[in-house]
Enzyme design. Sequence first.
Site, mmCIF file in Angstrom:
data_model
loop_
_atom_site.group_PDB
_atom_site.id
_atom_site.type_symbol
_atom_site.label_atom_id
_atom_site.label_comp_id
_atom_site.label_asym_id
_atom_site.label_seq_id
_atom_site.Cartn_x
_atom_site.Cartn_y
_atom_site.Cartn_z
ATOM 1 N N LYS A 182 0.899 -1.013 0.279
ATOM 2 C CA LYS A 182 0.107 0.381 -0.193
ATOM 3 C C LYS A 182 1.173 1.509 0.049
ATOM 4 O O LYS A 182 1.418 1.953 0.999
ATOM 5 C CB LYS A 182 -0.983 0.154 1.622
ATOM 6 C CG LYS A 182 -2.092 1.038 1.195
ATOM 7 C CD LYS A 182 -2.135 2.107 0.860
ATOM 8 C CE LYS A 182 -1.519 3.163 1.776
ATOM 9 N NZ LYS A 182 -0.871 4.216 1.528
ATOM 10 N N GLU A 257 8.546 0.899 11.768
ATOM 11 C CA GLU A 257 9.894 1.670 11.348
ATOM 12 C C GLU A 257 9.031 2.839 11.541
ATOM 13 O O GLU A 257 9.037 3.325 10.270
ATOM 14 C CB GLU A 257 10.170 1.379 10.065
ATOM 15 C CG GLU A 257 12.155 2.030 10.022
ATOM 16 C CD GLU A 257 12.449 3.161 9.606
ATOM 17 O OE1 GLU A 257 12.265 3.781 10.081
ATOM 18 O OE2 GLU A 257 12.553 2.807 8.174
ATOM 19 N N CYS A 291 14.008 9.641 7.471
ATOM 20 C CA CYS A 291 13.652 8.954 9.345
ATOM 21 C C CYS A 291 15.161 9.146 9.599
ATOM 22 O O CYS A 291 14.794 9.430 10.647
ATOM 23 C CB CYS A 291 12.663 7.374 8.529
ATOM 24 S SG CYS A 291 13.764 6.900 7.693
ATOM 25 N N GLU A 390 10.332 15.447 15.579
ATOM 26 C CA GLU A 390 10.653 15.271 14.240
ATOM 27 C C GLU A 390 10.257 16.695 13.660
ATOM 28 O O GLU A 390 9.241 16.147 12.963
ATOM 29 C CB GLU A 390 10.016 13.608 13.914
ATOM 30 C CG GLU A 390 10.530 13.536 12.230
ATOM 31 C CD GLU A 390 10.671 11.747 11.709
ATOM 32 O OE1 GLU A 390 9.380 11.299 12.055
ATOM 33 O OE2 GLU A 390 11.723 11.006 11.457
HETATM 34 P P1 NAP Z 1 1.872 8.326 7.825
HETATM 35 O O1 NAP Z 1 0.418 8.635 8.279
HETATM 36 O O2 NAP Z 1 2.328 7.203 8.487
HETATM 37 O O3 NAP Z 1 2.080 7.368 5.866
HETATM 38 C C1 NAP Z 1 2.645 6.314 6.113
HETATM 39 C C2 NAP Z 1 1.995 5.027 5.041
HETATM 40 O O4 NAP Z 1 0.892 4.920 6.297
HETATM 41 C C3 NAP Z 1 1.410 5.936 4.149
HETATM 42 O O5 NAP Z 1 0.823 4.842 3.377
HETATM 43 C C4 NAP Z 1 -0.002 5.761 4.913
HETATM 44 O O6 NAP Z 1 -1.257 6.348 3.831
HETATM 45 C C5 NAP Z 1 -0.472 5.439 5.517
HETATM 46 N N1 NAP Z 1 -1.531 5.475 6.558
HETATM 47 C C6 NAP Z 1 -1.710 6.396 7.014
HETATM 48 N N2 NAP Z 1 -3.086 6.252 7.932
HETATM 49 C C7 NAP Z 1 -2.804 5.089 7.958
HETATM 50 C C8 NAP Z 1 -3.920 4.133 8.770
HETATM 51 N N3 NAP Z 1 -4.603 4.794 9.982
HETATM 52 N N4 NAP Z 1 -3.811 2.600 8.621
HETATM 53 C C9 NAP Z 1 -2.880 2.291 8.017
HETATM 54 N N5 NAP Z 1 -2.407 2.901 7.046
HETATM 55 C C10 NAP Z 1 -1.959 3.929 7.406
HETATM 56 O O7 NAP Z 1 3.217 9.447 7.649
HETATM 57 P P2 NAP Z 1 2.936 10.370 6.217
HETATM 58 O O8 NAP Z 1 1.248 11.564 6.732
HETATM 59 O O9 NAP Z 1 3.000 9.902 4.928
HETATM 60 O O10 NAP Z 1 3.710 11.545 6.724
HETATM 61 C C11 NAP Z 1 3.502 12.402 8.411
HETATM 62 C C12 NAP Z 1 5.097 12.249 8.875
HETATM 63 O O11 NAP Z 1 5.707 10.714 9.176
HETATM 64 C C13 NAP Z 1 6.064 12.959 8.273
HETATM 65 O O12 NAP Z 1 5.973 14.466 8.876
HETATM 66 C C14 NAP Z 1 7.097 12.209 9.254
HETATM 67 O O13 NAP Z 1 7.343 12.650 10.447
HETATM 68 C C15 NAP Z 1 6.790 11.352 9.698
HETATM 69 N N6 NAP Z 1 7.169 9.949 8.479
HETATM 70 C C16 NAP Z 1 8.419 9.362 8.567
HETATM 71 C C17 NAP Z 1 8.807 7.779 7.739
HETATM 72 C C18 NAP Z 1 9.800 7.802 8.269
HETATM 73 O O14 NAP Z 1 10.789 6.890 6.919
HETATM 74 N N7 NAP Z 1 10.155 7.441 9.063
HETATM 75 C C19 NAP Z 1 8.447 8.725 6.616
HETATM 76 C C20 NAP Z 1 7.414 9.450 5.908
HETATM 77 C C21 NAP Z 1 7.158 9.889 7.635
HETATM 78 P P3 NAP Z 1 -1.387 8.029 3.369
HETATM 79 O O15 NAP Z 1 -0.856 8.357 3.419
HETATM 80 O O16 NAP Z 1 -2.451 7.383 1.581
HETATM 81 O O17 NAP Z 1 -3.013 8.047 3.925
#
Ligand code: NAP
Length: 487
Positions: A182, A257, A291, A390
Amino acid sequence: MADTLAPVKPAKLIINGEAVDAVSGETFTTFNPATEEPICAVAKAGPEDVDRAVKAARAAFETGPWPRMRPAERQRILWKLGDLVLEHADEIARLETLDNGKPIFESRQIDIHTVAGCFHYFSGWATKLTGDTIPVNPAWFTYTVREPLGVVGAIIPWNFPMIMVGWKAAPALAVGNCVIVKPAAETPLSAVRIGELALEAGLPPGVLNILPGPGSTAGAALVRHPGVDKITFTGSTEVGKQIMREAASSVKKVTLELGGKSPNIVFADADLEAAVRGAYNGIFYGKGEVCAAGSRLLVEKSVHDEFLAKLVERARRLQPADPLDPKTRLGSLVNETQMKKVLGYVEVGVGEGAKLAAGGSRQPVNGKGWFIQATVLSGVDNRMRVAQEEIFGPVLSVIPFEDADDAVAKANDIFYGLAAGVWTRDVKKAHAVSRRLAAGTVWINMYNFYDPGMPFGGFKGSGFGRDLGAESVREYTQVKSVWMNME
Ligand code: NAP
Ligand code: MG
């Protein structure tokens, strides 16, 4: 910033070996953050599509050829997928840069090789997974076998869309699992393309399914589905916690992660020119949407001012530019929300008493895009929000320290524990400090390096489980203990 190459065709879901529309017929639009323009329509997976994909993956696992074929054959097919990624490198890299805003230099010269490298490296594990024979009693034959888990759901973020497909799908597939990816709705295109290439490589139907769609619906349905055996997730701490809670109800295995706020520690006895480059690449590579970004720079007091001056001079020369230009090294943040969040943190930092030493503002390219200047905040205290939270953008917080004890105390005084950097010419100090750091990865006199063979993952709030390396192969298997009475 006109992109003169071919238009991008609408992306579909990949389910059971076919590119299909969503059951609902719905689509969403993915945007190019550098131009703010739409790229193409993408089929929007909903819970019904998740159900279709899980049924296909389950059938492929329970009765299909993938887990049953000779491991050498699985190895050949995955190796071929690595080759196909390289053959289509220009096309996939362009999709990634259009979708995410990262420089084409990164997607074409680095990310592509990581993805292909994952399929090549993990293909070899198909033939190298062994169990043990354990001497319990001469009258018995006692041994272990490592078996695949079944159906693995991989939920991946928008910062490294294609790399995450390689990190998660390659080891899971190598040992005979079937996978549903996904991708983030923000950046679905490269994953769909890799899913198409997987079919060309000879992966049987249902073995690798790709479901672009929102996390709140498609992602949540995947986590809830009883036909999924494991969720491997990279993303935010909040969603990670939610997934862990939800997975408890069906006793799914989970690997998380999550984020980081990694300390990059520069001692006075370091090669300071190399350390400046390392500090700079540690935060500005990938626009800081990484990250493991070295977002907290800890500098020993005696060299602090000299070091900061050099770093600031370098940061000011790094200008946001067209991501499709091969010379560009700083692209657009992924979207407006992320840009605003990052700019908000710069304000918070200044409000907390930090000094804006470089950058700090939005800087559109040709009047468009969510670009932010390479930003350095100096005079940061480790307890400030810009040191603890972060930011996920090109914003570096610089914190002075007194000695090794002070450096270690500050480095570890944080919720996260993903990565850390140590810069020194003193070998003993390098290893002594590494030992004391609560981090899943420590880079000594280097930063932000990855390899399919080296495990990667978090200590503390940065999660648990490991991507990459032999560690990740184990995480996609379960052990069966077999006892046989020989008498
Ligand atoms: P996120 O919301 O955690 O998204 C990561 C993945 O999870 C996406 O595919 C997202 O889908 C999905 N997702 C969201 N809500 C979900 C749920 N309730 N159940 C299952 N899957 C779900 O992260 P983001 O919004 O992209 O980024 C927000 C923050 O996360 C960033 O600002 C950063 O701090 C952190 N981040 C960390 C990493 C890392 O490598 N550790 C990477 C990205 C972001 P959709 O996006 O399609 O809704
Ligand atoms: Mg996009």
